[in-house]
Structure formats: C-alpha cells, structure tokens
Motif scaffolding. Sequence first.
Motif, PDB file in Angstrom:
ATOM      1  N   MET A 186     -62.499  42.877  19.668  1.00  0.00           N
ATOM      2  CA  MET A 186     -63.921  42.934  19.990  1.00  0.00           C
ATOM      3  C   MET A 186     -64.636  44.003  19.175  1.00  0.00           C
ATOM      4  N   ALA A 187     -63.936  45.104  18.884  1.00  0.00           N
ATOM      5  CA  ALA A 187     -64.535  46.140  18.045  1.00  0.00           C
ATOM      6  C   ALA A 187     -64.888  45.569  16.673  1.00  0.00           C
ATOM      7  N   ARG A 188     -63.952  44.841  16.083  1.00  0.00           N
ATOM      8  CA  ARG A 188     -64.209  44.232  14.773  1.00  0.00           C
ATOM      9  C   ARG A 188     -65.340  43.217  14.862  1.00  0.00           C
ATOM     10  N   ALA A 189     -65.311  42.384  15.898  1.00  0.00           N
ATOM     11  CA  ALA A 189     -66.337  41.351  16.053  1.00  0.00           C
ATOM     12  C   ALA A 189     -67.725  41.956  16.247  1.00  0.00           C
ATOM     13  N   ALA A 190     -67.775  43.154  16.826  1.00  0.00           N
ATOM     14  CA  ALA A 190     -69.055  43.822  17.052  1.00  0.00           C
ATOM     15  C   ALA A 190     -69.557  44.543  15.802  1.00  0.00           C
ATOM     16  N   GLY A 191     -68.763  44.531  14.732  1.00  0.00           N
ATOM     17  CA  GLY A 191     -69.191  45.138  13.477  1.00  0.00           C
ATOM     18  C   GLY A 191     -68.591  46.494  13.185  1.00  0.00           C
ATOM     19  N   PHE A 192     -67.600  46.903  13.967  1.00  0.00           N
ATOM     20  CA  PHE A 192     -66.952  48.191  13.714  1.00  0.00           C
ATOM     21  C   PHE A 192     -65.771  47.995  12.766  1.00  0.00           C
ATOM     22  N   ASP A 193     -65.967  48.372  11.504  1.00  0.00           N
ATOM     23  CA  ASP A 193     -64.843  48.319  10.565  1.00  0.00           C
ATOM     24  C   ASP A 193     -64.103  49.655  10.534  1.00  0.00           C
ATOM     25  N   ASN A 194     -64.599  50.627  11.287  1.00  0.00           N
ATOM     26  CA  ASN A 194     -63.992  51.947  11.336  1.00  0.00           C
ATOM     27  C   ASN A 194     -63.703  52.280  12.798  1.00  0.00           C
TER      28      ASN A 194
ATOM     29  N   HIS B  79     -57.736  54.175  11.551  1.00  0.00           N
ATOM     30  CA  HIS B  79     -57.229  55.494  11.903  1.00  0.00           C
ATOM     31  C   HIS B  79     -56.342  55.365  13.135  1.00  0.00           C
ATOM     32  N   LEU B  80     -55.292  56.166  13.186  1.00  0.00           N
ATOM     33  CA  LEU B  80     -54.417  56.212  14.348  1.00  0.00           C
ATOM     34  C   LEU B  80     -54.209  57.666  14.762  1.00  0.00           C
ATOM     35  N   SER B  81     -54.475  57.957  16.028  1.00  0.00           N
ATOM     36  CA  SER B  81     -54.093  59.249  16.610  1.00  0.00           C
ATOM     37  C   SER B  81     -52.815  59.003  17.389  1.00  0.00           C
ATOM     38  N   TRP B  82     -51.728  59.622  16.963  1.00  0.00           N
ATOM     39  CA  TRP B  82     -50.399  59.367  17.547  1.00  0.00           C
ATOM     40  C   TRP B  82     -49.804  60.705  17.931  1.00  0.00           C
ATOM     41  N   TYR B  83     -49.726  60.980  19.220  1.00  0.00           N
ATOM     42  CA  TYR B  83     -49.352  62.317  19.659  1.00  0.00           C
ATOM     43  C   TYR B  83     -48.442  62.246  20.872  1.00  0.00           C
TER      44      TYR B  83
ATOM     45  N   GLY C 295     -49.287  52.499   5.066  1.00  0.00           N
ATOM     46  CA  GLY C 295     -50.487  53.038   4.437  1.00  0.00           C
ATOM     47  C   GLY C 295     -51.288  54.009   5.261  1.00  0.00           C
ATOM     48  N   TYR C 296     -50.696  54.546   6.348  1.00  0.00           N
ATOM     49  CA  TYR C 296     -51.382  55.544   7.163  1.00  0.00           C
ATOM     50  C   TYR C 296     -50.849  56.923   6.800  1.00  0.00           C
ATOM     51  N   ALA C 297     -51.655  57.670   6.070  1.00  0.00           N
ATOM     52  CA  ALA C 297     -51.233  59.002   5.622  1.00  0.00           C
ATOM     53  C   ALA C 297     -51.536  60.025   6.708  1.00  0.00           C
ATOM     54  N   GLN C 298     -50.550  60.864   7.007  1.00  0.00           N
ATOM     55  CA  GLN C 298     -50.770  61.934   7.976  1.00  0.00           C
ATOM     56  C   GLN C 298     -51.615  63.020   7.314  1.00  0.00           C
ATOM     57  N   TYR C 299     -52.738  63.380   7.954  1.00  0.00           N
ATOM     58  CA  TYR C 299     -53.559  64.443   7.399  1.00  0.00           C
ATOM     59  C   TYR C 299     -53.749  65.599   8.376  1.00  0.00           C
ATOM     60  N   GLU C 300     -53.272  65.428   9.607  1.00  0.00           N
ATOM     61  CA  GLU C 300     -53.351  66.471  10.628  1.00  0.00           C
ATOM     62  C   GLU C 300     -52.158  66.284  11.539  1.00  0.00           C
TER      63      GLU C 300
ATOM     64  N   TYR D 128     -53.490  60.121  11.581  1.00  0.00           N
ATOM     65  CA  TYR D 128     -53.052  59.307  10.446  1.00  0.00           C
ATOM     66  C   TYR D 128     -54.185  58.351  10.084  1.00  0.00           C
ATOM     67  N   ALA D 129     -54.429  58.175   8.790  1.00  0.00           N
ATOM     68  CA  ALA D 129     -55.575  57.364   8.404  1.00  0.00           C
ATOM     69  C   ALA D 129     -55.319  56.591   7.125  1.00  0.00           C
ATOM     70  N   ARG D 130     -56.033  55.467   7.010  1.00  0.00           N
ATOM     71  CA  ARG D 130     -56.123  54.774   5.735  1.00  0.00           C
ATOM     72  C   ARG D 130     -56.894  55.671   4.768  1.00  0.00           C
ATOM     73  N   PRO D 131     -56.753  55.437   3.450  1.00  0.00           N
ATOM     74  CA  PRO D 131     -57.470  56.275   2.481  1.00  0.00           C
ATOM     75  C   PRO D 131     -58.973  56.299   2.758  1.00  0.00           C
ATOM     76  N   GLY D 132     -59.544  57.508   2.808  1.00  0.00           N
ATOM     77  CA  GLY D 132     -60.972  57.679   3.009  1.00  0.00           C
ATOM     78  C   GLY D 132     -61.450  57.502   4.431  1.00  0.00           C
ATOM     79  N   ARG D 133     -60.536  57.303   5.393  1.00  0.00           N
ATOM     80  CA  ARG D 133     -60.948  57.044   6.774  1.00  0.00           C
ATOM     81  C   ARG D 133     -60.554  58.168   7.738  1.00  0.00           C
ATOM     82  N   GLN D 134     -60.353  59.363   7.225  1.00  0.00           N
ATOM     83  CA  GLN D 134     -60.110  60.493   8.113  1.00  0.00           C
ATOM     84  C   GLN D 134     -61.345  60.704   8.997  1.00  0.00           C
TER      85      GLN D 134
END
Length: 399
Positions: free
Chosen positions: A171-179, A210-214, A252-257, A261-267
């Motif tokens: 539903m997020a994608r269908a509503a126009g959320f690509d992020n 983006h994925l927050s995995w904790y 393709g999810y790089a850990q930055y914190e 974890y995020a796709r390139p440019g999606r931190q």
Amino acid sequence: MNPTPSPPAAKGAGSRNQGTGFQLPPLALYIHIPWCVRKCPYCDFNSHAAGPELPEDAYVDALLADLELDLVHVHGRPLSSIFFGGGTPSLFSARALGRLLQGVERRVPFAEDIEITLEANPGTFEQAKFVDYRALGINRLSIGVQSFQAEKLKALGRIHDGDEAIRAADMARAAGFDNFNLDLMHGLPQQSLEDALADLRIAIAQAPAHLSWYQLTMEPNTVFWSQPPELPEDDTLWDIQEAGQALLAEHGYAQYETSAYARPGRQARHNLNYWSFGDFLGIGAGAHAKLSGPNGDIRRTWKTRLPKDYLDAGKPFQAGEKRLVAEDLPFEFMMNALRLVDGVPAERFSERTGLPLSSIASACAGARQAGLLDEDPGRLRPTAHGQLFLNDLLQRFLP
C-alpha cells in the motif's frame, strides 16, 4: 527517533574557543505524537494507549504553540527534515497532519528537498489515508513491522500479522511512496537463526529503500524488564548478527549506522543529521531537542511527557534543559558520530562543538593504538573492531 538527554553535568559552565570554526549546523524538526492502539511490552518510548477519540485539533494547536516558543532557536535556518515519531503518528488523520504541516511551514521555511518521514504501524494502514499523506508532501514512511511471524508478533504484543505487514509495504508503494523503511527486530523471544533470517528475507522481498534492523533489548520501565521473556543465547545472537549483515549486503543494503541499512542514496537524512550532531527542534509530549546558538552555546531540552499536561494551557511545554559545557562535548559528539560506519570528517568536530581537534587528540591516539579508531587523521571513524566494542571506544571521550 526520540533522543534522550545526557545525565546532568556536575561541572561548571566551561568555555569554548569560537575561533576553531564553529558553524550553526543544519536544522531538523522532530514531532512526537504519543498515542498508540496499545502499549507494547518492550517499548520504553513515551507512548500511551489511545482512547476512543484522539484530541487531534487540540494537540495540533498545542504543537504549533510549542513551536512558536522555540522559534528563537531557528536563527534563519530552513528545516532540512521533519520526522513524525511516536507512539503511532499514523493514527492521526491527513486533515490534522495537513493543518500541522501548513502551520509549521508558515513559521519555519522548508528546504526545497526536505525529507518528511511519518512512522506508521501495519495495523493502522488505510490506503486512502496514505494517498492523502503523500499528497501533503510526506515523502518517506517508516513502517514498524518488527517481525512477520505470528508467534513472535504475539510475544511482542503487536496488533498486526505478517500478511498485514506485507500489505502495508504494497500500500505504501501504491500510495506513491518510493522511499520507505521497514523496522525489524532480531534477538526475539526463542528466536533461532533460521527465524531471524526468514524475517529478513521477507523484508528484503518487499524492496524497501531502507531497513532498520536492531536487537531487542530489555529496557527499564517496560513489561519485559519486570517480566523478561526467554531470549536467545549470546552465541545465537552473534550468529544472527553476522549472517543477517551478510544477507543484507548481498541484496544491496549497505550498513551505514549501527542498526541502519540502505540502498545507495537512501540513508535517512533526518537521522544522519542527528548522528552528525546536527540541530533539531522537538515539539510534542516528551519530545527532545538539541539546539545551538550563533555564539556556540549548545543545549538539550525536553518537553513535558504526559499528554494531559502537554495539553494543559496552564502548564509550560518545556520540562527541562541542560547546557552542554565544554567538558561534555567530546563524548556528546562521539556518542552520535561514531555510530556511523563511515564516521564523519574530522573537521566536523570543531564545526559542531567549537572545540579544537587538539582537545581530543590524546583520546583519539589511545583509541587508534587500541585498534578502535581508524588511522586516517582526516576522519573520525570506528574500525570494524571499534564498531563491535563501541562502548569501549566511547568511554575514551568521557570527561
């Protein structure tokens, strides 16, 4: 994200050399909406079970009045990001959030590329509501999934099931959320390595940006603290961490914190500002802020926690304030910056604290000698070993 203040300083006012390049950092806004359908047993955030009707209009009025009092801290800066946290902000109607955003923008200008994030839970998803949210300019969602497995969700006290979590991403994608971000926990009660990786694979299949995995932790003042569930052994937790990070990197999810974890440019830009010791206003019940003045004065503030007190016109919004003295700043800065896998440029320390790099030279040298801090003098970056023993690294910067 609802940052907490540091313990009160025991020292005097201290002083800083403003000739070292202090600059006002970017400014963000955190808005706390404290209501949930019900309180989860692991949650230590300032959240409260919602009644049959939410006081949306009264709360929006209070938020704007709160912001009005904080305008003295803006110093001409536009908002680079806004984060609606909670609680469950998606319980609020698009009408209420629209009135709030309009009121905020009338008081503080928005950067042209502003990131506006709304936290949402799968059990509160309605397709029409999320289309309306997107039309308001909200351009990022953070969806609190935690797990896709029925027994784990039940143990965590969540109100959704795995299918609802998957539908929420659709539903997020269908509503126009690509992020959008998916929040996922590991180290859950009686969780095996296979369970944890199964959750991750389902999350990755939803193609979030983006994925927050904790890891689940037991926090004071929660049900889990007083009635702790049976959690995996340390060896299993270690295996989950290693295998999960490898799986995320493979897709393709790089850990930055530490847990992001995020796709390139999606931190998450809002959180990057926070971890880089940027400034953020905080409005709403229990919201926290970190604020700088042009003279280099830095302070943390926090608002009254209980919604009924926050909505009481006879009571002040602000509950407390702490000025960060010079002795506090190395630890305060590093506590954030060293969570970032790539750290920050070394000059950022002076820009954000007003202190010379020489003030932390000894601590950095000891950390490098111990293999906790990268040898590059132009960057304050933890080594892989330092990431694993972050508390040991941070202890070196305590006053």
